[in-house]
Design an enzyme around this catalytic site. Structure first.
Site, PDB file in Angstrom:
ATOM      1  N   SER A 263       0.875  -1.176   0.000  1.00 56.52           N
ATOM      2  CA  SER A 263       0.000   0.000   0.000  1.00 56.52           C
ATOM      3  C   SER A 263       0.906   1.217   0.000  1.00 56.52           C
ATOM      4  CB  SER A 263      -0.881  -0.028   1.262  1.00 56.52           C
ATOM      5  OG  SER A 263      -1.599   1.173   1.388  1.00 56.52           O
TER       6      SER A 263
ATOM      7  N   HIS B  52      -3.588  -6.017   2.487  1.00 55.06           N
ATOM      8  CA  HIS B  52      -2.653  -6.979   3.070  1.00 55.06           C
ATOM      9  C   HIS B  52      -3.233  -8.379   3.218  1.00 55.06           C
ATOM     10  CE1 HIS B  52       0.021  -3.674   5.092  1.00 55.06           C
ATOM     11  NE2 HIS B  52       0.074  -3.681   3.771  1.00 55.06           N
TER      12      HIS B  52
ATOM     13  N   GLN C 206      -7.149  -1.857   6.916  1.00 60.71           N
ATOM     14  CA  GLN C 206      -5.963  -2.640   6.547  1.00 60.71           C
ATOM     15  C   GLN C 206      -5.265  -3.295   7.733  1.00 60.71           C
ATOM     16  OE1 GLN C 206      -3.546  -1.652   3.020  1.00 60.71           O
ATOM     17  NE2 GLN C 206      -2.025  -0.982   4.501  1.00 60.71           N
ATOM     18  N   GLU C 207      -5.204  -2.592   8.862  1.00 59.10           N
ATOM     19  CA  GLU C 207      -4.497  -3.147  10.020  1.00 59.10           C
ATOM     20  C   GLU C 207      -5.294  -2.893  11.301  1.00 59.10           C
ATOM     21  OE1 GLU C 207      -0.416  -1.915  10.414  1.00 59.10           O
ATOM     22  OE2 GLU C 207      -0.188  -1.721   8.250  1.00 59.10           O
TER      23      GLU C 207
ATOM     24  N   GLU D 256       2.058  -9.140   7.006  1.00 60.60           N
ATOM     25  CA  GLU D 256       2.742  -8.578   8.165  1.00 60.60           C
ATOM     26  C   GLU D 256       2.631  -9.459   9.398  1.00 60.60           C
ATOM     27  OE1 GLU D 256       1.571  -4.494   8.630  1.00 60.60           O
ATOM     28  OE2 GLU D 256       2.440  -3.921   6.698  1.00 60.60           O
TER      29      GLU D 256
ATOM     30  N   ASP E  15      -5.045   1.114  11.069  1.00 56.90           N
ATOM     31  CA  ASP E  15      -4.568   1.704   9.817  1.00 56.90           C
ATOM     32  C   ASP E  15      -5.701   1.531   8.817  1.00 56.90           C
ATOM     33  OD1 ASP E  15      -3.409   2.549   7.485  1.00 56.90           O
ATOM     34  OD2 ASP E  15      -1.869   0.982   7.410  1.00 56.90           O
TER      35      ASP E  15
ATOM     36  N   GLU F 261      -4.565   5.691  11.604  1.00 54.77           N
ATOM     37  CA  GLU F 261      -3.640   6.020  10.517  1.00 54.77           C
ATOM     38  C   GLU F 261      -4.400   6.128   9.200  1.00 54.77           C
ATOM     39  OE1 GLU F 261      -0.086   3.598   8.203  1.00 54.77           O
ATOM     40  OE2 GLU F 261      -0.329   3.279  10.360  1.00 54.77           O
TER      41      GLU F 261
ATOM     42  N   ASP G 199       0.365   8.678   6.805  1.00 54.63           N
ATOM     43  CA  ASP G 199       1.343   7.798   6.137  1.00 54.63           C
ATOM     44  C   ASP G 199       1.382   8.170   4.660  1.00 54.63           C
ATOM     45  OD1 ASP G 199       2.965   5.783   5.154  1.00 54.63           O
ATOM     46  OD2 ASP G 199       1.461   4.208   5.355  1.00 54.63           O
TER      47      ASP G 199
ATOM     48  N   LYS H 136       8.827   5.995   7.356  1.00 57.47           N
ATOM     49  CA  LYS H 136       9.317   4.857   6.579  1.00 57.47           C
ATOM     50  C   LYS H 136      10.493   5.348   5.732  1.00 57.47           C
ATOM     51  CE  LYS H 136       4.741   2.686   6.041  1.00 57.47           C
ATOM     52  NZ  LYS H 136       3.619   2.484   5.090  1.00 57.47           N
TER      53      LYS H 136
ATOM     54  N   HIS I  37       7.959  -0.365   9.554  1.00 55.61           N
ATOM     55  CA  HIS I  37       8.365  -1.351   8.550  1.00 55.61           C
ATOM     56  C   HIS I  37       7.554  -1.146   7.275  1.00 55.61           C
ATOM     57  CE1 HIS I  37       4.873  -4.259   9.727  1.00 55.61           C
ATOM     58  NE2 HIS I  37       4.500  -3.000   9.691  1.00 55.61           N
ATOM     59  N   ARG I  38       7.709  -2.081   6.322  1.00 55.12           N
ATOM     60  CA  ARG I  38       6.844  -2.189   5.158  1.00 55.12           C
ATOM     61  C   ARG I  38       6.300  -3.608   5.102  1.00 55.12           C
ATOM     62  NH1 ARG I  38       6.982   2.475   1.898  1.00 55.12           N
ATOM     63  NH2 ARG I  38       4.895   1.717   1.425  1.00 55.12           N
ATOM     64  N   SER I  39       5.297  -3.823   4.258  1.00 55.75           N
ATOM     65  CA  SER I  39       4.697  -5.161   4.184  1.00 55.75           C
ATOM     66  C   SER I  39       5.655  -6.172   3.550  1.00 55.75           C
ATOM     67  CB  SER I  39       3.380  -5.114   3.412  1.00 55.75           C
ATOM     68  OG  SER I  39       3.553  -4.490   2.163  1.00 55.75           O
TER      69      SER I  39
ATOM     70  N   LYS J 161       6.014   0.451  14.504  1.00 51.19           N
ATOM     71  CA  LYS J 161       5.172  -0.534  13.830  1.00 51.19           C
ATOM     72  C   LYS J 161       6.104  -1.484  13.101  1.00 51.19           C
ATOM     73  CE  LYS J 161       1.734   0.292  11.149  1.00 51.19           C
ATOM     74  NZ  LYS J 161       0.861   0.878  10.089  1.00 51.19           N
TER      75      LYS J 161
END
Length: 413
Positions: free
Chosen positions: A43, A156, A164-165, A206, A243, A287, A314, A339, A367-369, A390
């Site tokens: 994303s 994700h 998403q999260e 993740e 998120d 987020e 983000d 990031k 982090h990233r996915s 995160k």
């Protein structure tokens, strides 16, 4: 004798999704050797620095990074050999100038960042300092609160939920290791609950679970149940962070929740929905509650929830001081996700963090996915006293590697 960079060499490795990414090894004249690798997002904000891919469909489905590697080995290395590694800003500025574009599309942010991080790590090793101490100095000592992604949705996972999260945030504990333990126990309890309900315990990119849930609130109810069963107080010791990743479903100035109930919201209706969720659950951080292209929505969201909730940009800010300054000026959001691969160098990352802190914005190192085993962001979180990190769920070694590094740092401190 003066220490200088004697060799730079990049090569292709795989990230946690099995896609190629860049790793770079830097050697110094004092025989110090260090390596850094860069992650990749799924994303991604439209204003992120460009991740250079080969687009050769005959190799890794077009996702190869040989062109970025060639740029490190043939272009960047030639300019940085014999340079002093301890002047990070100078090293990074040389690469920025070499690229010459506003979004690093010529050399690739993945190429540039791999060198930037590897130089910093080599410099720390040469000075015989932990990475967090080399970057942050003597004031680097705050262990971050983890924001643990235990249920995956959106881009994700294949689960029919749009958020998403779904993250848990253990707050009122004495140490990082106690926060981590709480997260692990809740994660394992959630796994048992899912099994008992004949729901999948397969994990997403993740490391969080991606079961076929009925709705966004179903996910939140399961998190509350797991927290309570694990012996923790929901809303007192453990809180929720979301998120929304709303840029993923923002179309024609509306938010279309296609994965769940196909609701179509205006900005104000989207904010009403978030306010309602906040009233029902102990949500302390949201987020990307509005799209990266909905600045008016962000302003309204901040007016309505900014006093009680961390509102994290983000896609909106993409670790870029220019976009962050716009958010500060407009009172859009009150926190930023950091990031490094969104901006492309360590120096620019640190500059954005300084701007955020000076404006009173919260900072979350992320982090990233598509991750690697590199633990640089764990040290970065402590180096900058960011306060939050995160780095995914409590499974998959590319996620737990960061938690384990933080445990090591806590022991050292």
């Amino acid at each position: 004798m003066k220490t200088f960079i004697s060799k730079i060499y990049a090569y292709e490795i795989l990230d946690s999704r099995g896609n190629p990414t860049v790793a770079t090894q830097v050697e110094l004249s004092d025989d110090t050797v260090a390596t850094a690798s860069v992650p990749s997002g799924a994303s991604t904000g439209e204003n992120e620095a460009v991740e250079l891919r080969d687009a050769d469909k005959s190799r890794f489905n077009g996702k190869g990074v040989l062109s970025a590697i060639e740029n490190v080995n043939d272009v960047i290395a030639r300019e940085l050999i014999d340079k002093c590694p301890f002047n990070q800003e100078e090293i990074d500025q040389i690469m920025i100038s070499l690229d010459g574009t506003p979004n690093k599309r010529r050399l690739g942010a993945n190429a540039i960042l791999s060198v930037s991080l590897a130089v910093a790590r080599a410099s720390a090793k040469s000075k015989k300092l932990p990475l967090f101490r080399y970057i942050g100095g003597i004031n680097a000592r705050t262990l971050p609160t983890p924001m643990m992604n235990i249920i995956n949705g959106g881009a994700h996972s294949d689960a029919p939920i749009d958020i998403q999260e779904f993250m848990i945030v253990p707050k009122n504990f004495d140490s990082f290791k106690d926060k981590l333990r709480a997260g692990v126990e809740i994660f394992q309890t959630l796994k048992n609950i899912l099994r008992k309900n004949n729901l999948s315990t397969a994990v997403g990119d993740e490391g969080g679970f991606a079961p076929n849930l009925k709705s966004n609130t179903h996910a939140l109810d399961l998190i509350e149940q797991a927290t309570t069963q694990a012996g923790y107080k929901f809303g007192e010791e453990v809180f929720v962070a979301l998120d929304i990743a709303s840029s993923e479903f923002y179309q024609d100035q509306h938010y279309v929740l296609k994965k769940s109930d196909n609701s179509k919201f205006t900005s104000s209706q989207m904010i009403d929905w978030l306010v309602k969720l906040k009233s029902q659950y102990p949500i302390i951080s949201i987020e990307d509650g509005c799209s990266q292209n909905d600045w008016d929505g962000w302003i309204e969201l901040t007016k309505r929830l900014g006093d009680s909730t961390q509102l994290v940009g983000d896609d909106l800010f993409v670790t870029n001081s220019t976009f962050l300054q716009k958010g500060i000026d407009l009172h859009a959001g009150n926190a930023i996700l950091i990031k490094p691969n969104q901006i492309g160098t360590l120096s620019e990352t640190l500059q954005t963090i300084r701007l955020a802190k000076n404006a009173g914005f919260g900072t979350i190192i992320s982090h990233r996915s598509g991750e690697t085993e590199d633990t640089f962001i764990a040290d970065l979180a402590v180096a900058t006293n960011a306060g939050q990190i995160k780095t995914g769920s409590l499974s998959r070694s590319e996620r737990t590697a960061k938690y384990n590094r933080l445990l090591c740092i806590e022991e050292n401190l």
